[in-house]
Motif scaffolding. Sequence first.
Motif, short mmCIF file in Angstrom:
data_model
loop_
_atom_site.label_atom_id
_atom_site.label_comp_id
_atom_site.label_asym_id
_atom_site.label_seq_id
_atom_site.Cartn_x
_atom_site.Cartn_y
_atom_site.Cartn_z
N ALA A 177 6.13 4.98 -9.07
CA ALA A 177 6.61 3.92 -9.71
C ALA A 177 7.61 3.35 -8.64
O ALA A 177 7.92 2.35 -8.85
N ASP A 178 8.32 4.15 -8.15
CA ASP A 178 9.61 3.58 -7.34
C ASP A 178 8.81 2.61 -6.01
O ASP A 178 9.46 1.90 -6.05
N ASP A 179 8.05 3.11 -5.58
CA ASP A 179 7.09 2.26 -4.66
C ASP A 179 6.58 1.04 -5.15
O ASP A 179 6.87 -0.14 -4.48
N MET A 180 6.10 1.11 -6.49
CA MET A 180 5.66 -0.27 -7.01
C MET A 180 6.74 -1.10 -7.36
O MET A 180 6.81 -2.29 -7.19
N ARG A 181 7.85 -0.63 -7.75
CA ARG A 181 8.84 -1.22 -7.99
C ARG A 181 9.56 -2.02 -6.89
O ARG A 181 9.90 -3.31 -6.90
N ALA A 182 9.94 -1.21 -5.72
CA ALA A 182 10.39 -1.84 -4.54
C ALA A 182 9.59 -2.93 -4.06
O ALA A 182 9.95 -3.97 -3.64
N PHE A 183 7.99 -2.80 -4.18
CA PHE A 183 7.08 -3.87 -3.69
C PHE A 183 7.35 -4.93 -4.41
O PHE A 183 7.42 -6.16 -4.07
N PHE A 184 7.19 -4.88 -5.72
CA PHE A 184 7.09 -6.20 -6.55
C PHE A 184 8.35 -6.77 -6.71
O PHE A 184 8.41 -8.17 -6.73
N LEU A 185 9.43 -6.04 -6.74
CA LEU A 185 10.93 -6.72 -6.76
C LEU A 185 10.96 -7.39 -5.27
O LEU A 185 11.89 -8.71 -5.53
N GLY A 186 10.29 -7.04 -4.32
CA GLY A 186 10.54 -7.65 -3.26
C GLY A 186 9.86 -9.20 -2.89
O GLY A 186 9.94 -9.98 -2.02
N ILE A 187 8.68 -9.32 -3.93
CA ILE A 187 7.84 -10.46 -3.92
C ILE A 187 8.48 -11.47 -4.89
O ILE A 187 7.92 -12.46 -5.05
N ALA A 188 9.11 -10.71 -5.93
CA ALA A 188 9.30 -11.61 -7.12
C ALA A 188 10.13 -12.87 -6.80
O ALA A 188 11.01 -12.86 -5.87
N HIS A 216 4.11 -4.10 3.29
CA HIS A 216 4.74 -3.07 2.61
C HIS A 216 3.78 -1.98 2.62
O HIS A 216 2.67 -1.88 2.15
N TRP A 217 3.96 -0.95 3.51
CA TRP A 217 3.23 0.23 3.77
C TRP A 217 4.12 1.61 3.61
O TRP A 217 5.14 1.50 4.39
N SER A 218 3.79 2.42 2.57
CA SER A 218 4.67 3.71 2.34
C SER A 218 3.88 4.73 2.82
O SER A 218 2.57 4.76 2.21
N ASP A 219 4.36 5.80 3.51
CA ASP A 219 3.55 6.97 3.67
C ASP A 219 4.18 8.25 2.87
O ASP A 219 5.44 8.25 3.04
N TRP A 224 0.93 -1.12 0.04
CA TRP A 224 0.01 -0.06 -0.02
C TRP A 224 0.91 1.26 0.16
O TRP A 224 1.80 1.50 0.51
N ALA A 225 0.50 2.35 -0.76
CA ALA A 225 1.13 3.41 -0.84
C ALA A 225 0.15 4.61 -0.55
O ALA A 225 -0.82 4.75 -1.02
N ALA A 226 0.29 5.34 0.71
CA ALA A 226 -0.60 6.46 1.32
C ALA A 226 0.12 7.68 0.88
O ALA A 226 1.00 8.18 1.28
N PHE A 227 -0.72 8.39 -0.22
CA PHE A 227 -0.29 9.75 -0.29
C PHE A 227 -1.20 10.90 0.45
O PHE A 227 -2.14 10.65 0.89
N ASP A 228 -0.56 11.92 0.74
CA ASP A 228 -1.13 13.00 1.63
C ASP A 228 -1.64 12.15 2.82
O ASP A 228 -2.60 12.54 3.36
N SER A 229 -0.62 11.63 3.39
CA SER A 229 -0.95 10.38 4.40
C SER A 229 -1.05 11.19 5.55
O SER A 229 -0.93 12.39 5.90
N HIS A 230 -1.62 10.42 6.57
CA HIS A 230 -2.16 10.63 8.07
C HIS A 230 -1.82 9.53 9.00
O HIS A 230 -2.06 8.62 8.69
N PRO A 231 -1.37 9.78 10.10
CA PRO A 231 -1.06 8.60 11.16
C PRO A 231 -2.10 7.65 11.17
O PRO A 231 -2.05 6.33 11.54
N LEU A 232 -3.50 8.12 11.22
CA LEU A 232 -4.58 7.43 11.34
C LEU A 232 -4.87 6.40 10.05
O LEU A 232 -5.97 5.55 10.14
#
Length: 378
Positions: A367-378, A347-350, A326-334
């Motif tokens: 793109a960088d977050d997707m790449r990091a996630f998918f490479l991590g599970i490949a 995998h959670w990115s704020d 998951w990638a959270a944009f304009d994120s908030h702690p809640l």
Amino acid sequence: MTQDITLTPFRIDIPQADLDDLHSRLTHTRWPFATPGRGDRDDFSRGIPQAYLTELAEYWRDGFDWRAQEAALNEHEQFTTVVDGQTFHVVHVRSSNADALPLLLNHGWSGSFIEYQRLIPLLTDEVHLVIPSPPGFGFSTPLSATGWELARTVEAYAEIMTRLGYERFAAHGTDIGSGIAGRLAAVYPERVIGTHLAVDRAVLGLVGSVFPAPVGLSDEETAQLAAIQAAGAAERGYLEMHNHRPDTIGPALTDSPIGLLAWIAEKFKTRTDEGFRTPIVDRDLLLADISLYWFTRGGASSVQFYYEAEHAELDFAMAPEVPSGWAAFDSHPLLRRTMDPFGAIGHWSDFVTGGHYPALEEPKLLADDMRAFFLGIA
């Protein structure tokens, strides 16, 4: 009867008569009388200000170049195919690496496949991209029948991936597309390698109606959540219309380009980081997206998806056995405490920037977050 599984090459070519008609309608707009005290072009407290809308409409009429956008979109391979009686439009961008990971990109309203134009070049070195338009969106129009909701769309998308020869694939989604990606993994866990979903803090406005509130909130956190819920309530007018009265709003979105412009452009202002007046969301891509809704009459047909989903027995689903990022944009702690109360998402990115349309607003971060996630599970 043998099912037709043909992938028919497609090229965008809007008739000049349609462009001329749009220009004429914009020229002869019947504007409301200006309301005294509503001259501030940046005051969205009552909806999109007329001064702001007028500027955008004038650029759409006199400055925007659809043919340039059309040529850019046609640089990518496209096809149509019929599944369960419905025509689907699909953008297929192949990587130079034949063994690259197939990645299904899923958008929602008020986006389109155009939403991914800035993201595509950042990923195609490593992935094959498949970008279908949901039933009633873009060139996946007109609708063949009622009943095109989340579950039926998921089945169609799985069939499209099969027709492309992708037995195993990954999926990304935002908005409605998150529901599609999640349900694909739940129904086809043997096929979906992983799902990557993007959210923004506005999701917290649905706490109490769609999502349960996090437990153990402090007084300060409760106040923060209440403020976001109040802001969200003011934004949900369109959602109630889509969910319950799509046939009422549909004609206005089909017959009036200004009505369509106001309905969609407001969301790109209120649900993006700083709005489309900055380089974050290119104004021409915004108007290309809205033009697509106009030329295909997708304003009316796309909102039917909301009604179908609201009244369907089957809806959102996730697959615990399929890795999710998951990638959270304009994120908030809640946000994570709401969407991942048990800490099950590996995998959670704020991100402090971005909003509801991250592929347009922050394509490199996404793109960088997707790449990091998918490479991590490949």
